[in-house]
Design a protein around this motif. Structure first.
Motif, PDB file in Angstrom:
ATOM      1  N   UNK A  65       1.351  45.392 -37.107  1.00  0.00           N
ATOM      2  CA  UNK A  65       0.811  44.033 -37.028  1.00  0.00           C
ATOM      3  C   UNK A  65       0.601  43.535 -35.617  1.00  0.00           C
ATOM      4  N   UNK A  66       0.108  44.420 -34.739  1.00  0.00           N
ATOM      5  CA  UNK A  66      -0.072  44.035 -33.326  1.00  0.00           C
ATOM      6  C   UNK A  66      -1.097  42.919 -33.161  1.00  0.00           C
ATOM      7  N   UNK A  67      -2.254  43.044 -33.812  1.00  0.00           N
ATOM      8  CA  UNK A  67      -3.310  42.039 -33.643  1.00  0.00           C
ATOM      9  C   UNK A  67      -2.832  40.666 -34.098  1.00  0.00           C
ATOM     10  N   UNK A  68      -2.160  40.618 -35.220  1.00  0.00           N
ATOM     11  CA  UNK A  68      -1.607  39.352 -35.707  1.00  0.00           C
ATOM     12  C   UNK A  68      -0.574  38.804 -34.739  1.00  0.00           C
ATOM     13  N   UNK A  69       0.260  39.687 -34.205  1.00  0.00           N
ATOM     14  CA  UNK A  69       1.293  39.249 -33.263  1.00  0.00           C
ATOM     15  C   UNK A  69       0.670  38.724 -31.974  1.00  0.00           C
ATOM     16  N   UNK A  70      -0.409  39.362 -31.509  1.00  0.00           N
ATOM     17  CA  UNK A  70      -1.095  38.875 -30.308  1.00  0.00           C
ATOM     18  C   UNK A  70      -1.628  37.455 -30.556  1.00  0.00           C
ATOM     19  N   UNK A  71      -2.203  37.231 -31.740  1.00  0.00           N
ATOM     20  CA  UNK A  71      -2.699  35.893 -32.078  1.00  0.00           C
ATOM     21  C   UNK A  71      -1.574  34.868 -32.127  1.00  0.00           C
ATOM     22  N   UNK A 127     -10.567  49.229 -30.216  1.00  0.00           N
ATOM     23  CA  UNK A 127     -11.980  49.452 -30.554  1.00  0.00           C
ATOM     24  C   UNK A 127     -12.160  50.495 -31.653  1.00  0.00           C
ATOM     25  N   UNK A 128     -11.048  51.030 -32.177  1.00  0.00           N
ATOM     26  CA  UNK A 128     -11.145  52.060 -33.219  1.00  0.00           C
ATOM     27  C   UNK A 128     -11.193  51.448 -34.608  1.00  0.00           C
ATOM     28  N   UNK A 129     -10.454  50.386 -34.813  1.00  0.00           N
ATOM     29  CA  UNK A 129     -10.417  49.733 -36.117  1.00  0.00           C
ATOM     30  C   UNK A 129     -11.497  48.659 -36.156  1.00  0.00           C
ATOM     31  N   UNK A 130     -12.431  48.806 -37.081  1.00  0.00           N
ATOM     32  CA  UNK A 130     -13.622  47.945 -37.111  1.00  0.00           C
ATOM     33  C   UNK A 130     -13.265  46.470 -37.214  1.00  0.00           C
ATOM     34  N   UNK A 131     -12.227  46.151 -37.996  1.00  0.00           N
ATOM     35  CA  UNK A 131     -11.902  44.734 -38.227  1.00  0.00           C
ATOM     36  C   UNK A 131     -11.021  44.139 -37.140  1.00  0.00           C
ATOM     37  N   UNK A 174     -11.342  43.644 -33.801  1.00  0.00           N
ATOM     38  CA  UNK A 174     -11.969  42.680 -32.895  1.00  0.00           C
ATOM     39  C   UNK A 174     -12.294  41.383 -33.612  1.00  0.00           C
ATOM     40  N   UNK A 175     -12.810  41.504 -34.856  1.00  0.00           N
ATOM     41  CA  UNK A 175     -13.120  40.302 -35.627  1.00  0.00           C
ATOM     42  C   UNK A 175     -11.856  39.492 -35.907  1.00  0.00           C
ATOM     43  N   UNK A 176     -10.795  40.212 -36.238  1.00  0.00           N
ATOM     44  CA  UNK A 176      -9.534  39.543 -36.539  1.00  0.00           C
ATOM     45  C   UNK A 176      -8.999  38.802 -35.316  1.00  0.00           C
ATOM     46  N   UNK A 177      -9.074  39.453 -34.154  1.00  0.00           N
ATOM     47  CA  UNK A 177      -8.592  38.809 -32.934  1.00  0.00           C
ATOM     48  C   UNK A 177      -9.489  37.634 -32.558  1.00  0.00           C
ATOM     49  N   UNK A 178     -10.799  37.778 -32.766  1.00  0.00           N
ATOM     50  CA  UNK A 178     -11.739  36.685 -32.496  1.00  0.00           C
ATOM     51  C   UNK A 178     -11.391  35.459 -33.352  1.00  0.00           C
ATOM     52  N   UNK A 179     -11.031  35.708 -34.612  1.00  0.00           N
ATOM     53  CA  UNK A 179     -10.650  34.614 -35.505  1.00  0.00           C
ATOM     54  C   UNK A 179      -9.416  33.893 -34.989  1.00  0.00           C
ATOM     55  N   UNK A 180      -8.448  34.665 -34.523  1.00  0.00           N
ATOM     56  CA  UNK A 180      -7.251  34.059 -33.942  1.00  0.00           C
ATOM     57  C   UNK A 180      -7.623  33.233 -32.711  1.00  0.00           C
ATOM     58  N   UNK A 181      -8.473  33.786 -31.855  1.00  0.00           N
ATOM     59  CA  UNK A 181      -8.881  33.065 -30.657  1.00  0.00           C
ATOM     60  C   UNK A 181      -9.566  31.752 -30.983  1.00  0.00           C
ATOM     61  N   UNK A 182     -10.479  31.778 -31.958  1.00  0.00           N
ATOM     62  CA  UNK A 182     -11.176  30.558 -32.358  1.00  0.00           C
ATOM     63  C   UNK A 182     -10.199  29.529 -32.916  1.00  0.00           C
ATOM     64  N   UNK A 207     -18.092  46.874 -27.911  1.00  0.00           N
ATOM     65  CA  UNK A 207     -18.709  47.469 -29.101  1.00  0.00           C
ATOM     66  C   UNK A 207     -17.702  48.370 -29.811  1.00  0.00           C
ATOM     67  N   UNK A 208     -17.919  48.554 -31.121  1.00  0.00           N
ATOM     68  CA  UNK A 208     -17.039  49.438 -31.881  1.00  0.00           C
ATOM     69  C   UNK A 208     -17.106  50.848 -31.300  1.00  0.00           C
ATOM     70  N   UNK A 209     -15.957  51.432 -31.055  1.00  0.00           N
ATOM     71  CA  UNK A 209     -15.890  52.765 -30.485  1.00  0.00           C
ATOM     72  C   UNK A 209     -15.993  52.806 -28.967  1.00  0.00           C
ATOM     73  N   UNK A 210     -16.050  51.625 -28.335  1.00  0.00           N
ATOM     74  CA  UNK A 210     -16.146  51.584 -26.868  1.00  0.00           C
ATOM     75  C   UNK A 210     -14.835  52.052 -26.246  1.00  0.00           C
TER      76      UNK A 210
END
Length: 383
Positions: free
Chosen positions: A195-201, A221-225, A227-235, A245-248
């Motif tokens: 749950x790293x992305x959630x914890x970062x948010x 950049x490996x998991x497609x969702x 960046x979107x998930x982190x963007x949602x937290x940021x907003x 970009x995905x895979x960057x």
């Protein structure tokens, strides 16, 4: 000349009078019809407007030009309030360590079997053999072998010894202060599924509640969702998110985030990384690369390792490997609730010499709080 009969004169006078009356009626009727016709042909006037209240000069223009209010971000919960609430939640949980401790001080007779069972439960709670032995030896000396004669004193002794094990001397302060005009950089690492992305948010919310300006870097950049998930937290928190970009190349995205944070003068840049198995050398090498690239722009002030408290001994193995690669400065323990055993807090600090700095006890957006030895022990003892 023959005189006219008076009767005839009466008849003639009546006819003349009648004709005059009829003529008058016709004239009045025609005049009325003409007035009605003219009235129907007049345009309909709008009703008079109500007088307006006096308006100050420039007020009408200001009302027209005023922009619509911007949407407000969530107001995060203050750190102190979170800690008190999480402590209450820990006190009400089914934590194995908490149950063992409370069971001991409520026992009428502390015989050899009771101490053996207590010791086995502590080891099973991920406290570790060394800390368990220390705690049991101390308690057996302090508490009467015939039983807990004074429950208040027993609880006091138990609390003191547990606080020592949790080590209140460790510096648990998050280093979120940059230097030389650069932002503080916090790198969050861990294995898949913790749950790293959630914890970062959640961490972003915590920092915003403390008055910090924050920027998020989506280096997963490996998991497609991700960046979107982190963007949602940021907003939601009202902070900017730098994405690629995905895979960057994740190191490149991390560098861009830190560079953007430096240019905009934010206080803290939080960098989310992809989950990786600790036994995959190529992925661990990539994590080292991310660190090196970031430090070309700004020093990393914190490297937080996220551990799932329910993984027990496996979490310790993960922690050792990550610490070798990334120089971990603090531990974040998630899921430290009824499904966790609790003792992992003490053992991971003993094994790594790295303090637990944050704990999570739920799925709520504000269920992340600073860790304190006293608060943790009070929660275990239901205080």
């Amino acid at each position: 000349m023959t005189p006219i009969d008076p009767i005839v004169w009466i008849i003639v006078g009546g006819v003349v009078a009648l004709a005059a009356i009829l003529t008058t009626v016709l004239v009045v009727r025609n005049r009325r019809q003409r007035e009605l016709t003219r009235r129907d042909r007049r345009p309909i006037e709008a009703p008079a407007a109500r007088p307006e209240a006096p308006v100050e000069p420039g007020a009408r223009e200001a009302a027209v030009e005023a922009p619509a209010p911007a949407p407000t971000a969530d107001r995060p919960e203050a750190a102190g309030t979170r800690l008190a609430r999480l402590r209450r939640r820990l006190a009400g949980s089914n934590n194995v360590l908490a149950q063992a401790l409370l069971g001991l001080i409520s026992t009428d007779r502390l015989d050899a079997d009771t101490w053996d069972d207590f010791e086995a439960t502590l080891i099973g709670s991920d406290l570790g053999v060394g800390p368990t032995t220390e705690l049991v030896d101390t308690l057996r000396k302090e508490l009467s072998i015939d039983g807990v004669n004074d429950p208040t004193r027993a609880r006091t002794v138990l609390r003191e010894e547990l606080v020592k094990l949790a080590d209140p001397t460790l510096d648990r302060t998050l280093n979120v202060t940059g230097s030389a005009g650069l932002p503080a950089v916090v790198l969050v690492v861990g294995v898949n599924g913790t749950g790293k992305t959630t914890t970062v948010g959640k961490l972003a919310r915590l920092l915003v509640a403390e008055g910090k300006t924050v920027l998020l870097g989506a280096a997963d950049t490996f998991r497609a969702a991700a960046s979107e998930q982190l963007q949602t937290w940021g907003d939601r928190v009202g902070v900017e998110t730098v994405r690629g970009a995905e895979g960057a190349d994740p190191a490149s995205v991390a560098f861009d985030a830190v560079n953007t944070g430096a240019d905009k003068g934010v206080d803290v840049v939080l960098v989310d990384t992809a989950g990786r198995l600790h036994n995959k050398s190529n992925l661990m090498d990539e994590l080292g690369k991310i660190r090196r690239v970031i430090e070309k722009r700004a020093p990393i002030t914190e490297c937080l390792l996220l551990l799932d408290a329910t993984t027990g001994q496996n979490g310790l193995i993960q922690a050792r490997v990550f610490n070798e690669v990334t120089d971990v400065t603090g531990i974040v323990l998630s899921k430290l609730d009824g499904s966790a055993k609790g003792g992992i807090v003490v053992q991971v600090q003993r094994e790594l010499g790295v303090p637990v700095k944050l704990i999570g006890l739920g799925e709520g957006v504000d269920d992340l709080a600073p860790f304190t030895a006293e608060g943790f022990v009070d929660g275990l003892l239901g205080e």
